[in-house]
Enzyme design. Structure first.
Site, PDB file in Angstrom:
ATOM      1  N   ASP A  14       0.841  -1.199   0.000  1.00  0.00           N
ATOM      2  CA  ASP A  14       0.000   0.000   0.000  1.00  0.00           C
ATOM      3  C   ASP A  14       0.875   1.248   0.000  1.00  0.00           C
ATOM      4  OD1 ASP A  14      -2.255  -1.550   0.042  1.00  0.00           O
ATOM      5  OD2 ASP A  14      -2.746  -1.200   2.151  1.00  0.00           O
ATOM      6  N   ASN A  44      -4.593  -8.807   4.464  1.00  0.00           N
ATOM      7  CA  ASN A  44      -5.169  -8.040   5.581  1.00  0.00           C
ATOM      8  C   ASN A  44      -6.073  -8.931   6.431  1.00  0.00           C
ATOM      9  OD1 ASN A  44      -3.977  -5.697   4.613  1.00  0.00           O
ATOM     10  ND2 ASN A  44      -5.855  -4.841   3.756  1.00  0.00           N
ATOM     11  N   ASP A 256     -11.741  -5.546   5.781  1.00  0.00           N
ATOM     12  CA  ASP A 256     -10.859  -6.720   5.912  1.00  0.00           C
ATOM     13  C   ASP A 256     -10.695  -7.110   7.378  1.00  0.00           C
ATOM     14  OD1 ASP A 256     -10.504  -6.662   3.162  1.00  0.00           O
ATOM     15  OD2 ASP A 256      -8.730  -5.380   3.307  1.00  0.00           O
ATOM     16  N   GLY A 293      -3.765   3.621   8.447  1.00  0.00           N
ATOM     17  CA  GLY A 293      -3.247   2.434   7.775  1.00  0.00           C
ATOM     18  C   GLY A 293      -4.200   1.249   7.885  1.00  0.00           C
TER      19      GLY A 293
HETATM   20  O1  RIB Z   1      -9.286  -3.461   1.553  1.00  0.00           O
HETATM   21  C1  RIB Z   1      -8.180  -2.624   1.680  1.00  0.00           C
HETATM   22  C2  RIB Z   1      -7.102  -3.048   0.758  1.00  0.00           C
HETATM   23  O2  RIB Z   1      -7.569  -2.904  -0.558  1.00  0.00           O
HETATM   24  C3  RIB Z   1      -5.834  -2.234   0.821  1.00  0.00           C
HETATM   25  O3  RIB Z   1      -4.908  -2.730   1.739  1.00  0.00           O
HETATM   26  C4  RIB Z   1      -5.331  -2.250  -0.607  1.00  0.00           C
HETATM   27  O4  RIB Z   1      -4.169  -3.011  -0.739  1.00  0.00           O
HETATM   28  C5  RIB Z   1      -6.480  -2.803  -1.433  1.00  0.00           C
HETATM   29  O5  RIB Z   1      -6.225  -4.070  -1.869  1.00  0.00           O
HETATM   30 NA    NA Z   2      -7.248   2.012   9.901  1.00  0.00          NA
END
Ligand code: RIB
Ligand code: NA
Length: 309
Positions: A14, A44, A256, A293
């Protein structure tokens, strides 16, 4: 190695810029801060589940580059099994360019790169580990036929499947619904899949009923600060599960965090009602939006109240 949860999915680096607002087409604006983080929906979700205490394995592909090598170390640092993480020289590690505005909203462009080269061979390698797991988690940042194949493989071994159709595609193969024990998406994904507006809890309930009809055993539609709506084939009445009011600084990856937490509860408390799992997963995700983040903001078991375990 035996694990509770297998994630077949993506890794992305990211590249995040914080700016007062999202730029318009053709516009340049000043941002205030830039940072690089570990992201990608699959990874994630795996990291969040691992931080809550689940034994997890990741099935994914990264590039033979600095980002990929670093990512493998990140999995190890999070106690995630990397037996099924492969590196390719044919493509770069996936990357996500992310802009976060002052309201904590984001816009993201992903270049999946190596993620798209994850193939049937690599999935086959993970078959016996998957067969012994409790839960499989998949998304749509790798080739969709590999995600579908993974769901089928899990079902053949009576492993519970959670499918997160993100980022959503309009003509999703109907088998994705049939192979999902829990089909979990957010409002905008539900909107795209049902072609109906999803702007309220009632809308989400209707969209959920439509998705349920397509053959999944349960549907969850996440709604940010509104919590989520849960429906089950055995009880198709939409149940709204509200969540705690918090001040969000960065909602990137909150979905996520929810997915990873849900997988953790399904693996560790299989007889807990889905509504209760969802309520708890909402609370885990609510922690994640309160700091910057994606993975950097995901709580560990020790950061959370005992009532969540
Ligand atoms: O869902 C969030 C994620 O979506 C981020 O971390 C980015 O990498 C995208 O894949
Ligand atoms: Na966050």
């Amino acid at each position: 190695e035996e694990v509770d949860i297998v994630v077949v999915g993506s890794c992305m680096t990211d590249l995040v810029s914080q700016a007062p607002r999202l730029p318009k087409a053709g516009e340049t604006i000043h941002g205030r801060k830039f940072f690089i983080g570990f992201g990608g929906k699959g990874a994630n979700q795996c990291v969040q589940a691992a931080r809550l205490g689940a034994k997890t394995a990741m099935v994914c592909k990264v590039g033979k580059d600095f980002f990929g090598t670093n990512y493998i170390q990140n999995f190890k640092d999070n106690a995630i099994c990397t037996d099924f993480v492969t590196q390719t020289a044919e493509a770069m590690t996936g990357a996500a360019s992310i802009i976060v505005n002052d309201a904590g909203e984001n816009a993201i462009v992903i270049v999946a790169g190596a993620n798209m080269l994850l193939g049937e061979e690599e999935l086959e390698q993970a078959r016996s580990t998957l067969a012994k797991a409790k839960v499989l988690l998949c998304q749509l940042e790798i080739s969709s036929h590999i995600s579908l194949q993974a769901l089928r493989m899990a079902r053949q071994s009576n492993v519970k499947t959670i499918f997160n159709p993100a980022p959503a595609i309009p003509d999703l193969h109907t088998d994705f619904y049939k192979e999902s024990d829990v089909f979990c998406c957010n409002e905008s994904e539900a909107e795209l899949l049902t072609e109906a507006r999803v702007a309220s809890v009632d809308d989400a309930g209707r969209a959920g009923q439509e998705l349920l009809k397509r053959g999944c055993a349960a549907v969850i539609i996440t709604m940010g600060s509104e919590g989520c709506v849960v429906l089950q084939a055995s009880n198709p009445n939409p149940k709204h599960i509200p969540t705690a009011k918090v001040t969000s600084v960065d909602t990137t990856g909150a979905g996520d965090s929810f997915m990873g937490a849900l997988a953790f509860y399904m693996a560790h408390y299989p007889s807990m009602p889905l509504e209760e799992m969802s309520r708890r997963a909402n609370l885990v995700a609510a922690v994640s939006v309160q700091s910057i983040g994606t993975q950097t903001s995901y709580p560990f078991k020790k950061d959370l109240g005992a009532e969540l375990f």
